[in-house]
Design a protein around this motif. Structure first.
Motif, PDB file in Angstrom:
ATOM      1  N   VAL A 115      22.006 -23.250   6.176  1.00 34.10           N
ATOM      2  CA  VAL A 115      20.767 -22.625   5.703  1.00 34.10           C
ATOM      3  C   VAL A 115      20.820 -21.118   5.924  1.00 34.10           C
ATOM      4  O   VAL A 115      20.532 -20.326   5.028  1.00 34.10           O
ATOM      5  CB  VAL A 115      19.536 -23.231   6.427  1.00 34.10           C
ATOM      6  N   LEU A 116      21.254 -20.754   7.120  1.00 33.15           N
ATOM      7  CA  LEU A 116      21.286 -19.344   7.466  1.00 33.15           C
ATOM      8  C   LEU A 116      22.219 -18.566   6.537  1.00 33.15           C
ATOM      9  O   LEU A 116      21.874 -17.490   6.035  1.00 33.15           O
ATOM     10  CB  LEU A 116      21.751 -19.183   8.921  1.00 33.15           C
ATOM     11  N   VAL A 117      23.396 -19.124   6.321  1.00 34.56           N
ATOM     12  CA  VAL A 117      24.390 -18.419   5.517  1.00 34.56           C
ATOM     13  C   VAL A 117      23.944 -18.329   4.061  1.00 34.56           C
ATOM     14  O   VAL A 117      24.082 -17.282   3.418  1.00 34.56           O
ATOM     15  CB  VAL A 117      25.763 -19.112   5.654  1.00 34.56           C
ATOM     16  N   LEU A 118      23.394 -19.403   3.559  1.00 32.75           N
ATOM     17  CA  LEU A 118      22.908 -19.390   2.180  1.00 32.75           C
ATOM     18  C   LEU A 118      21.736 -18.413   2.039  1.00 32.75           C
ATOM     19  O   LEU A 118      21.661 -17.643   1.089  1.00 32.75           O
ATOM     20  CB  LEU A 118      22.464 -20.802   1.758  1.00 32.75           C
ATOM     21  N   TRP A 119      20.886 -18.453   3.025  1.00 39.45           N
ATOM     22  CA  TRP A 119      19.730 -17.547   3.001  1.00 39.45           C
ATOM     23  C   TRP A 119      20.189 -16.103   3.021  1.00 39.45           C
ATOM     24  O   TRP A 119      19.728 -15.257   2.267  1.00 39.45           O
ATOM     25  CB  TRP A 119      18.836 -17.843   4.216  1.00 39.45           C
ATOM     26  N   ASN A 120      21.155 -15.846   3.874  1.00 45.11           N
ATOM     27  CA  ASN A 120      21.668 -14.485   4.012  1.00 45.11           C
ATOM     28  C   ASN A 120      22.319 -14.000   2.721  1.00 45.11           C
ATOM     29  O   ASN A 120      22.320 -12.819   2.419  1.00 45.11           O
ATOM     30  CB  ASN A 120      22.667 -14.434   5.165  1.00 45.11           C
ATOM     31  N   ALA A 121      22.868 -14.941   1.962  1.00 40.56           N
ATOM     32  CA  ALA A 121      23.515 -14.571   0.707  1.00 40.56           C
ATOM     33  C   ALA A 121      22.504 -14.370  -0.410  1.00 40.56           C
ATOM     34  O   ALA A 121      22.871 -13.984  -1.517  1.00 40.56           O
ATOM     35  CB  ALA A 121      24.525 -15.629   0.324  1.00 40.56           C
ATOM     36  N   GLY A 122      21.249 -14.664  -0.131  1.00 39.10           N
ATOM     37  CA  GLY A 122      20.213 -14.388  -1.120  1.00 39.10           C
ATOM     38  C   GLY A 122      19.808 -15.570  -1.975  1.00 39.10           C
ATOM     39  O   GLY A 122      19.112 -15.397  -2.978  1.00 39.10           O
ATOM     40  N   PHE A 123      20.243 -16.761  -1.600  1.00 38.60           N
ATOM     41  CA  PHE A 123      19.814 -17.933  -2.363  1.00 38.60           C
ATOM     42  C   PHE A 123      18.310 -18.118  -2.185  1.00 38.60           C
ATOM     43  O   PHE A 123      17.759 -17.794  -1.131  1.00 38.60           O
ATOM     44  CB  PHE A 123      20.533 -19.178  -1.853  1.00 38.60           C
ATOM     45  N   ASP A 124      17.663 -18.634  -3.218  1.00 37.26           N
ATOM     46  CA  ASP A 124      16.231 -18.850  -3.029  1.00 37.26           C
ATOM     47  C   ASP A 124      15.979 -20.188  -2.345  1.00 37.26           C
ATOM     48  O   ASP A 124      16.859 -21.037  -2.265  1.00 37.26           O
ATOM     49  CB  ASP A 124      15.435 -18.673  -4.331  1.00 37.26           C
ATOM     50  N   ILE A 166      18.461 -23.488  -1.615  1.00 39.05           N
ATOM     51  CA  ILE A 166      18.910 -23.803  -0.257  1.00 39.05           C
ATOM     52  C   ILE A 166      18.524 -25.240   0.087  1.00 39.05           C
ATOM     53  O   ILE A 166      19.324 -26.004   0.627  1.00 39.05           O
ATOM     54  CB  ILE A 166      18.290 -22.831   0.774  1.00 39.05           C
ATOM     55  N   ALA A 167      17.283 -25.599  -0.269  1.00 39.54           N
ATOM     56  CA  ALA A 167      16.803 -26.951   0.021  1.00 39.54           C
ATOM     57  C   ALA A 167      17.682 -27.977  -0.686  1.00 39.54           C
ATOM     58  O   ALA A 167      18.094 -28.985  -0.102  1.00 39.54           O
ATOM     59  CB  ALA A 167      15.348 -27.086  -0.435  1.00 39.54           C
ATOM     60  N   GLU A 168      17.998 -27.682  -1.929  1.00 36.34           N
ATOM     61  CA  GLU A 168      18.800 -28.601  -2.721  1.00 36.34           C
ATOM     62  C   GLU A 168      20.186 -28.791  -2.120  1.00 36.34           C
ATOM     63  O   GLU A 168      20.721 -29.883  -2.053  1.00 36.34           O
ATOM     64  CB  GLU A 168      18.911 -28.016  -4.126  1.00 36.34           C
ATOM     65  N   ARG A 169      20.778 -27.681  -1.685  1.00 37.66           N
ATOM     66  CA  ARG A 169      22.147 -27.743  -1.194  1.00 37.66           C
ATOM     67  C   ARG A 169      22.252 -28.348   0.201  1.00 37.66           C
ATOM     68  O   ARG A 169      23.300 -28.835   0.585  1.00 37.66           O
ATOM     69  CB  ARG A 169      22.760 -26.336  -1.180  1.00 37.66           C
TER      70      ARG A 169
END
Lengths: 443, 169
Positions: B119-128, B132-135
């Motif tokens: 979650v953190l890494v995806l969030w940091n990369a700018g995913f909405d 993030i929830a889906e992945r």
């Protein structure tokens, strides 16, 4: 007043991508205006965001960015050869395999490229956003500084760009053989790579000329250098050099080697930032293996004086050597083939080289000598107490008993290196006892 | 307008490496996959080129995830060697520094749970949040909380690492 959940605050900080509703956002903002505690929380969240960003992105000065050409090269192998494990969900870009590009597509790409490039050129350079033609001379002037391949690409793009867009898009029948640029370096890239640096990429595919099957494991290399690569399962290879040597500035020869195929070579021309394509079809060759003849030559065995002991065990009897006495076979002494000559006891020692032996107390009947294989043998015959005779053969050479257990015969060695053999009608043990009594007669 | 992938590459490469390193906990592999990601998107048109690169990278990382357990074990072995061979030709010190830093972050990320880290890494990369929830299989509402928690954990873990370093030094 209920405090705001940290997660909601975070979502609020993240703005649109968090997807909070209007009401939710408004609620957060209303609350923050009143609650100092939650405002502190927000500040902490902001701080940790900054910290995390710093941690998760490699610092610029520490993480070198590989040259973009490596990505391009990889994209080419992806598109043309293609790893088999391309994941479905990943957007995969395939380059057209054929060198011929569908006309409509090519034209639109060229226009797009051209337009993009022009726009670039305009916005960056002259600052005259009016006519396309205005930029053309400037581009032409810059062309001299470009490597040939690139210049050609640019010329093509320019030509296309000068055609009104609608017209270009509908051009029919135009030969779409213009080299599509894999990537057109921006002026910035060019600045980073001075003309002196010669990057070089050669790629291609090696196939069987007869079947068209890709050939794996073929060795493709630049002649006269150690640079090369092997083809993969799809017959593709890629040779990349960051800095090509001067010797191949104007061209190079590519060799392809694979066992079972004729060697192929071809000259390829290339420009500075050049990419060359070299596809090869190899013809099978009948492999002729020379007959193998193994030759050996008989050589004398040499013993060398080494610090180590060298011993040779041989199954065959040792050959007769001069000076080394062979044992005298008993059968040769007793079969009557020898001519015995009587000698005077006093002379015996001179003849045989040692004082004759006698068994004390027994009468001596005769003393005779004979030559056996060139060695003198003395025979002393003495009468036994119980009747019968003892023949006492004496020599400096050993006697060889055919069979140790043979009745009536016994052998012994006495002092002075004298070998004795007794023959008498007695058991071996008894004869051996007599031999032990035999002494130097002179004493 | 054609996407200028080289420009995107220059500005985004480091971020993508950091992103992949966070997901994979393997800096060297991250560099490799970052190149792979760019190679795959090259030539595509995208409204949001940056997003496409990150999405492609995330997919590559997910495909890679099957082997993560195996690789982790392998990495533990490699880690020992890595310190020993300082094979930087141009700038061995920079190289070493870079590796040490990457190693430190990797160790800190390892203290996070799998979900928190992703979650953190995806969030940091700018995913909405939706993506993030889906992945990650979390509910959309849980993302904010998870991000806040994971951030704090990572920062704490990293300062702990620094602390250890200081104690050793």
């Amino acid at each position: 007043m209920r405090h705001m959940d940290e997660g909601v605050l975070q979502a609020w900080l993240d703005g649109p991508r968090a997807g909070l509703s209007e009401q939710e956002r408004a609620a957060v903002e209303e609350h923050l205006a009143l609650c100092a505690e939650c405002a502190v929380k927000v500040a902490a969240l902001r701080a940790s965001t900054v910290a995390v960003r710093g941690l998760l992105v490699p610092a610029g000065e520490l993480e070198e960015i590989p040259d973009f050409s490596t990505v391009e090269a990889r994209a080419r192998t992806l598109g043309r050869g293609g790893p088999s494990d391309q994941s479905k969900s990943v957007a995969v870009w395939s380059r057209p395999r054929s060198r011929m590009i569908p006309i409509g597509w090519a034209a639109s790409v060229l226009v797009a490229l051209g337009a993009g490039w022009m726009a670039n050129e305009l916005s960056r350079g002259a600052g005259e956003p009016t006519v396309v033609q205005a930029a053309a001379p400037a581009a032409e002037a810059a062309e001299d500084a470009l490597p040939p391949v690139e210049a050609e690409v640019r010329r093509t793009m320019q030509a296309e760009a000068n055609v009104p867009r609608e017209q270009a898009a509908t051009v029919e029948g135009a030969e779409a053989v213009a080299p599509t640029p894999l990537f057109r370096p921006t002026s910035e890239t060019r600045a980073r790579q001075p003309q002196s640096s010669r990057r070089l990429a050669v790629e291609g595919r090696v196939t069987d000329a007869a079947s068209g099957r890709p050939l794996r494991g073929a060795q493709v290399y630049l002649r006269g250098t150690t640079w090369g690569s092997l083809t993969n399962a799809d017959g593709r290879y890629l040779i990349m050099l960051d800095e090509a040597p001067d010797s191949i500035e104007h061209g190079m020869t590519l060799n392809v080697d694979l066992i079972g195929y004729d060697q192929e070579s071809r000259s390829l021309a290339l420009g500075d930032a050049g990419t060359s394509v070299g596809d090869f079809q190899l013809r099978q060759t009948a492999i002729a293996l020379d007959e193998i003849v193994v030759t050996g030559s008989a050589q004398k065995l040499e013993r060398r004086a080494l610090g180590n002991a060298v011993a040779i065990a041989s199954a065959s009897p040792a050959p007769a050597q001069a000076g080394v006495a062979q044992p005298i076979p008993v059968s040769g002494l007793t079969n009557g083939s020898l001519s015995w000559r009587a000698v005077v006891r006093a002379d015996a020692e001179d003849l045989i080289g040692f004082p004759p032996r006698f068994v004390p107390g027994l009468d001596v009947l005769s003393v005779e000598t004979a030559q056996v294989d060139g060695a003198p043998v003395l025979r002393v015959v003495q009468s036994l107490e119980g009747g019968g005779r003892l023949r006492l053969f004496q020599s400096l050479r050993a006697f060889e008993l055919d069979n140790d257990a043979e009745a009536g015969v016994a052998a012994a060695e006495s002092e002075g290196g004298v070998f004795l053999l007794g023959q008498a009608p007695l058991p071996s043990d008894a004869i051996r006892a007599l031999l032990e009594r035999a002494r130097d007669g002179s004493s | 307008m054609k996407t200028d992938w080289e420009a995107v590459y220059r500005t985004t490469y480091r971020e993508v490496v950091g992103f992949l390193a966070g997901l994979l906990l393997d800096h060297e592999r991250a560099k490799d996959l970052a190149q792979e990601a760019f190679a795959r998107v090259l030539g595509h048109e995208a409204d949001n080129p940056r997003g496409l690169v990150f999405r492609t990278a995330a997919n590559l990382a997910r495909d890679e995830a099957r082997m993560v357990v195996r690789r982790k074990r392998h990495l533990k072995l490699l880690k020992v060697e890595e310190g020993a061979r300082a094979d930087g030709v141009a700038s061995p010190w920079k190289e070493l520094e870079s590796k040490e830093r990457a190693e430190k972050v990797r160790a800190a990320l390892e203290t996070l749970s799998e979900t928190d880290r992703q979650v953190l890494v995806l969030w940091n990369a700018g995913f909405d949040y939706g993506e993030i929830a889906e992945r990650t299989g979390l509910s959309r509402g849980a993302i904010g909380t998870t991000v806040a928690r994971a951030k704090a954990k990572l920062v704490r873990a990293c300062s702990a690492e620094e602390g250890i370093d200081a104690a050793h030094g």
